[in-house]
Design a protein around this motif. Structure first.
Motif, PDB file in Angstrom:
ATOM      1  N   LYS A 145       5.014 -12.581  -3.494  1.00  0.00           N
ATOM      2  CA  LYS A 145       6.443 -11.694  -3.347  1.00  0.00           C
ATOM      3  C   LYS A 145       7.170 -11.701  -4.586  1.00  0.00           C
ATOM      4  N   VAL A 146       6.806 -12.944  -5.339  1.00  0.00           N
ATOM      5  CA  VAL A 146       7.642 -12.972  -6.584  1.00  0.00           C
ATOM      6  C   VAL A 146       6.981 -11.881  -7.420  1.00  0.00           C
ATOM      7  N   ALA A 147       5.794 -11.619  -7.404  1.00  0.00           N
ATOM      8  CA  ALA A 147       4.915 -10.681  -8.128  1.00  0.00           C
ATOM      9  C   ALA A 147       5.495  -9.271  -7.815  1.00  0.00           C
ATOM     10  N   MET A 148       5.554  -8.934  -6.628  1.00  0.00           N
ATOM     11  CA  MET A 148       6.309  -7.564  -6.309  1.00  0.00           C
ATOM     12  C   MET A 148       7.579  -7.616  -6.954  1.00  0.00           C
ATOM     13  N   GLN A 149       8.338  -8.462  -6.764  1.00  0.00           N
ATOM     14  CA  GLN A 149       9.851  -8.509  -7.357  1.00  0.00           C
ATOM     15  C   GLN A 149       9.966  -8.314  -8.991  1.00  0.00           C
ATOM     16  N   GLU A 150       8.751  -8.995  -9.600  1.00  0.00           N
ATOM     17  CA  GLU A 150       8.861  -8.938 -10.967  1.00  0.00           C
ATOM     18  C   GLU A 150       8.142  -7.558 -11.435  1.00  0.00           C
ATOM     19  N   GLY A 151       7.572  -6.682 -10.498  1.00  0.00           N
ATOM     20  CA  GLY A 151       6.810  -5.439 -10.845  1.00  0.00           C
ATOM     21  C   GLY A 151       5.485  -5.649 -11.179  1.00  0.00           C
ATOM     22  N   LYS A 152       4.872  -6.792 -10.855  1.00  0.00           N
ATOM     23  CA  LYS A 152       3.510  -7.165 -11.177  1.00  0.00           C
ATOM     24  C   LYS A 152       2.526  -6.322 -10.399  1.00  0.00           C
ATOM     25  N   ILE A 153       2.993  -6.118  -8.998  1.00  0.00           N
ATOM     26  CA  ILE A 153       2.090  -5.144  -8.220  1.00  0.00           C
ATOM     27  C   ILE A 153       3.146  -4.305  -7.329  1.00  0.00           C
ATOM     28  N   ALA A 154       2.569  -3.306  -6.905  1.00  0.00           N
ATOM     29  CA  ALA A 154       3.235  -2.294  -6.185  1.00  0.00           C
ATOM     30  C   ALA A 154       3.360  -2.617  -4.656  1.00  0.00           C
ATOM     31  N   ARG A 155       2.219  -3.359  -4.272  1.00  0.00           N
ATOM     32  CA  ARG A 155       2.189  -3.710  -2.661  1.00  0.00           C
ATOM     33  C   ARG A 155       1.743  -5.074  -2.602  1.00  0.00           C
ATOM     34  N   ASN A 156       2.250  -5.661  -1.666  1.00  0.00           N
ATOM     35  CA  ASN A 156       1.743  -7.067  -1.421  1.00  0.00           C
ATOM     36  C   ASN A 156       0.863  -7.214  -0.405  1.00  0.00           C
ATOM     37  N   PRO A 157      -0.467  -7.383  -0.753  1.00  0.00           N
ATOM     38  CA  PRO A 157      -1.685  -7.373  -0.069  1.00  0.00           C
ATOM     39  C   PRO A 157      -1.809  -8.434   1.246  1.00  0.00           C
ATOM     40  N   ILE A 158      -0.880  -9.631   1.397  1.00  0.00           N
ATOM     41  CA  ILE A 158      -0.692 -10.469   2.292  1.00  0.00           C
ATOM     42  C   ILE A 158       0.126 -10.046   3.418  1.00  0.00           C
ATOM     43  N   GLU A 159       0.933  -9.089   3.257  1.00  0.00           N
ATOM     44  CA  GLU A 159       1.420  -8.650   4.392  1.00  0.00           C
ATOM     45  C   GLU A 159       0.484  -7.886   5.342  1.00  0.00           C
ATOM     46  N   ALA A 160      -0.600  -7.656   4.916  1.00  0.00           N
ATOM     47  CA  ALA A 160      -1.448  -7.095   6.132  1.00  0.00           C
ATOM     48  C   ALA A 160      -2.356  -8.090   6.751  1.00  0.00           C
ATOM     49  N   VAL A 161      -2.214  -9.216   6.184  1.00  0.00           N
ATOM     50  CA  VAL A 161      -3.148 -10.396   6.748  1.00  0.00           C
ATOM     51  C   VAL A 161      -2.484 -11.172   7.698  1.00  0.00           C
ATOM     52  N   LYS A 162      -2.794 -11.490   8.883  1.00  0.00           N
ATOM     53  CA  LYS A 162      -2.416 -11.992   9.995  1.00  0.00           C
ATOM     54  C   LYS A 162      -2.490 -13.563   9.524  1.00  0.00           C
ATOM     55  N   PRO A 163      -1.332 -14.291   9.344  1.00  0.00           N
ATOM     56  CA  PRO A 163      -1.104 -15.562   9.167  1.00  0.00           C
ATOM     57  C   PRO A 163      -2.226 -16.545   9.931  1.00  0.00           C
TER      58      PRO A 163
END
Length: 195
Positions: A145-163
């Motif tokens: 989440k922080v990597a996205m906020q910092e502009g390191k990634i354009a999408r967060n791959p964990i959002e597609a993963v069922k916890p």
């Protein structure tokens, strides 16, 4: 980009039978020497990737980063995560034991949901409790989440993963006779009211 390719003259390479890949590049920002490079086995593929990069740049989602998941997790924990020392030790333990061995080698920008799912499968095959998977998931989710906020990634791959599941094993309860036996075995008066 092959050693047999003739050198380019004024930014143009003479026609030749290429054994390498086609390359495209665009500046990250005006006046910047940093560039985004794309490659293709054909000219059309390289042009398509370059168009996609230009669109991502115009949309503000172009990410240029060579940092690995391991590099990002260590940087996040050392410099960004604002947690208590004991929490930091727990995070570091999970990062070292599970996240780095399974995901550390991937570029942060190349991390896919399937990589995360495979890590969970491997952890389950090792016999780890769902609680360990949930804790590992939570740490990775915070870092990404922080990597996205910092502009390191354009999408967060964990959002597609069922916890991982929140199910816990049911604990066996003592029978009345077993409870009396336990209480009868102690002289500690604190336990007598429970009987």
């Amino acid at each position: 980009d092959h050693k047999t390719c003739p050198p380019s003259v004024d930014g143009e390479r003479p026609e030749h039978k290429c054994k390498g890949r086609w390359q495209g590049s665009l500046p990250i920002s005006s006046g910047s020497t940093k560039r985004k490079y794309v490659y293709g086995t054909t000219k059309a593929e390289a042009q398509r990737k370059l168009r996609e990069a230009v669109q991502a740049k115009d949309a503000g989602t172009l990410v240029v980063s060579a940092v690995t998941v391991e590099g990002w997790l260590n940087h996040w924990l050392d410099n960004i995560a604002d947690v208590r020392p004991q929490t930091s030790r727990g995070y570091r333990s999970k990062i070292r034991a599970y996240l780095i061995p399974h995901l550390g080698k991937y570029r942060l920008t190349s991390l896919q949901p399937d990589h995360i799912r495979l890590m969970y499968r491997s952890m389950r095959e090792q016999g780890l409790a769902e609680a360990s998977l949930r804790q590992t998931h939570a740490i990775l989710a915070r870092a990404l989440k922080v990597a996205m906020q910092e502009g390191k990634i354009a999408r967060n791959p964990i959002e597609a993963v069922k916890p991982p599941s929140t199910k816990t094993k049911r604990r066996a309860q003592l029978t009345v006779a077993q409870a009396r036996s336990v209480l009868g075995a102690t002289d500690d008066a604190r336990w007598w009211p429970a009987g």
